[in-house]
Design an enzyme around this catalytic site. Structure first.
Site, mmCIF file in Angstrom:
data_model
loop_
_atom_site.group_PDB
_atom_site.id
_atom_site.type_symbol
_atom_site.label_atom_id
_atom_site.label_comp_id
_atom_site.label_asym_id
_atom_site.label_seq_id
_atom_site.Cartn_x
_atom_site.Cartn_y
_atom_site.Cartn_z
ATOM 1 N N GLU A 220 0.811 -1.233 0.000
ATOM 2 C CA GLU A 220 0.000 0.000 0.000
ATOM 3 C C GLU A 220 0.839 1.276 0.000
ATOM 4 O O GLU A 220 0.362 2.350 -0.387
ATOM 5 C CB GLU A 220 -1.029 -0.013 1.164
ATOM 6 C CG GLU A 220 -0.445 -0.126 2.551
ATOM 7 C CD GLU A 220 -0.246 -1.588 2.982
ATOM 8 O OE1 GLU A 220 -0.169 -1.812 4.187
ATOM 9 O OE2 GLU A 220 -0.144 -2.502 2.124
ATOM 10 N N CYS B 161 11.477 -15.673 -25.326
ATOM 11 C CA CYS B 161 11.229 -16.718 -26.312
ATOM 12 C C CYS B 161 12.335 -16.634 -27.365
ATOM 13 O O CYS B 161 12.512 -15.594 -27.996
ATOM 14 C CB CYS B 161 9.846 -16.462 -26.931
ATOM 15 S SG CYS B 161 9.453 -17.544 -28.297
ATOM 16 N N CYS C 246 12.605 -23.277 -41.023
ATOM 17 C CA CYS C 246 12.364 -24.566 -40.360
ATOM 18 C C CYS C 246 12.106 -25.619 -41.429
ATOM 19 O O CYS C 246 11.492 -25.349 -42.455
ATOM 20 C CB CYS C 246 11.151 -24.441 -39.443
ATOM 21 S SG CYS C 246 10.840 -25.913 -38.465
ATOM 22 N N CYS D 258 2.107 -22.525 -40.023
ATOM 23 C CA CYS D 258 3.182 -21.733 -39.417
ATOM 24 C C CYS D 258 3.876 -20.842 -40.444
ATOM 25 O O CYS D 258 4.324 -21.313 -41.486
ATOM 26 C CB CYS D 258 4.184 -22.678 -38.761
ATOM 27 S SG CYS D 258 5.640 -21.833 -38.122
ATOM 28 N N CYS E 92 5.112 -16.114 -34.296
ATOM 29 C CA CYS E 92 6.513 -16.102 -34.715
ATOM 30 C C CYS E 92 6.632 -16.016 -36.229
ATOM 31 O O CYS E 92 5.883 -16.627 -36.955
ATOM 32 C CB CYS E 92 7.193 -17.350 -34.209
ATOM 33 S SG CYS E 92 7.588 -17.142 -32.499
#
Ligand code: SAH
Ligand code: SF4
Length: 355
Positions: free
Chosen positions: A100, A113, A120, A127, A344
């Site tokens: 407080e 991340c 990939c 994706c 992503c």
């Protein structure tokens, strides 16, 4: 491309740098002071710095773009020595807690991340990272530097706790040697000191590599991107499911060493009209029975050109409630950074258009 000082564990650095006690000092400059040049390493002799500068770079990454969300998420586009780019995301998981009188009782909590590849090979149809194909693996130093670079940019002191998720661009288990090296460098006590428990490797399910990661006994958590409960749909979404089917993944997870108090996370990307029905929820409960599992439901995040759609909130909540009612621990991932380019690969795409 020169190797980076961030490619090495402290022990390895001590075999490369003479006298070896300098390795410890350099570790401090890299991971406690976050320096980006040899010049800044004040207590290292000039001759040694010149010798090192011929063979190594200090930090292999530079920030080329940054998007800040109103919820505290910051998405970075990072460039490597060869000009290629990838993304890392700074996620605010919990706000600062104050009493407080306004005194801080608990500092805000963050997760980083990280990416593990440029592109990939797995080729999941939903994706964005998969769209551009595969370019190359990231080195251990390029993985490590994402954390150093983001901590430095956010003035996050080295001894403040942070979690790492390997959920950026790329399939971590397709670059297992470099990922395992990065995990070890993160764990270094005189470096960032981020234990295995604070690191989660997310995989699309390369079952043989799940076993290999388990054998390495690094103490990390795993998250499985399951997304479908039958092989037909899973093979449509994730083509390599034909080689590593659902059953082989479940068996590998059962063999994976996990802390007795912890659970394996299963990520389930919910796509409208594909896998958002209660029949799928029912099959999921059955599939995960006998595993210490928790489920993370993810809203599909659309991008221009995708045929897939985000599910309705009502269907998502019904799915979640079904799993909970049947004894599974389940959460809906709140889409952080929805106002910036959340999923992503999206910041990378956007910057390409602007350039
Ligand atoms: N290759 C690893 C880790 C990186 S992908 C893996 O697949 O697990 C990290 C997570 O983002 C995965 O669960 C993936 O399924 C999810 N993802 C990919 N595209 C997405 C999208 N458009 N919307 C929401 N999540 C997505
Ligand atoms: Fe690769 Fe993961 Fe994207 Fe699939 S979801 S293409 S495994 S990055």
């Amino acid at each position: 491309m020169k190797p980076s000082l961030m490619d090495y564990t402290q022990k390895e650095l001590a075999t490369l740098i003479k006298p070896s006690f300098r390795a410890k000092q350099i570790y401090g400059w890299l991971y406690h002071q976050y320096v980006s040049s040899f010049d800044e390493m004040k207590n290292i002799p000039k001759a040694l710095k010149e010798e090192l500068a011929e063979k190594f770079v200090v930090n292999p990454l530079t920030i080329v773009n940054k998007e800040i969300s109103i919820d505290g998420t910051i998405k970075y586009l990072l460039q490597m020595q060869d000009g290629k780019t990838m993304e890392a995301v700074w996620l605010k998981m919990k706000d600062t807690q104050r009493d407080e009188n306004g005194e801080v009782i608990q500092e805000a909590k963050y997760t980083i991340c990280v990416s593990t590849q440029v592109g990939c090979k797995v080729g999941c149809v939903f994706c964005l990272t998969a769209k551009g194909g595969f370019t190359r693996n990231l080195t251990a130093g390029e993985i490590v530097s994402q954390v150093v670079t983001l901590k430095k940019d956010n003035e996050h002191k080295h001894n403040r706790k942070i979690n790492i998720v390997y959920m950026g661009m790329g399939e971590p288990l397709d670059n297992l040697d470099n990922v395992a090296k990065a995990i070890e460098i993160f764990k270094e006590e005189e470096g960032l000191c981020i234990g295995g428990k604070r690191q989660t490797v997310s995989t699309s399910g390369l079952s043989n590599k799940i076993d290999r990661l388990g054998e390495m006994d690094l103490g990390v958590h795993i998250a499985i991107s399951l997304h479908a409960v039958d092989d037909e749909l899973r093979s449509e979404l994730i083509p390599m499911n034909k080689a590593h089917n659902i059953n082989s993944i479940i068996e590998a997870v059962k063999r994976f060493p996990i802390d007795t108090r912890k659970k394996v996370m299963f990520e389930y990307l919910v796509i409208k009209g594909k896998n958002d029905d209660l029949g799928s929820a029912k099959k999921l409960v059955k599939l995960l029975s006998g595993i210490k599992a928790k489920v993370n439901l993810i809203y599909f995040n659309p991008y221009p050109g995708t045929p897939y759609e985000r599910p309705s909130k009502a269907d998502m909540v019904a799915f979640d409630e079904y799993l909970i009612k049947h004894g599974l621990l389940c959460t809906i991932r709140d889409s952080k950074g929805m106002d910036i380019s959340a999923a992503c690969g999206q910041l990378k795409e956007k910057t390409k258009e602007e350039l």
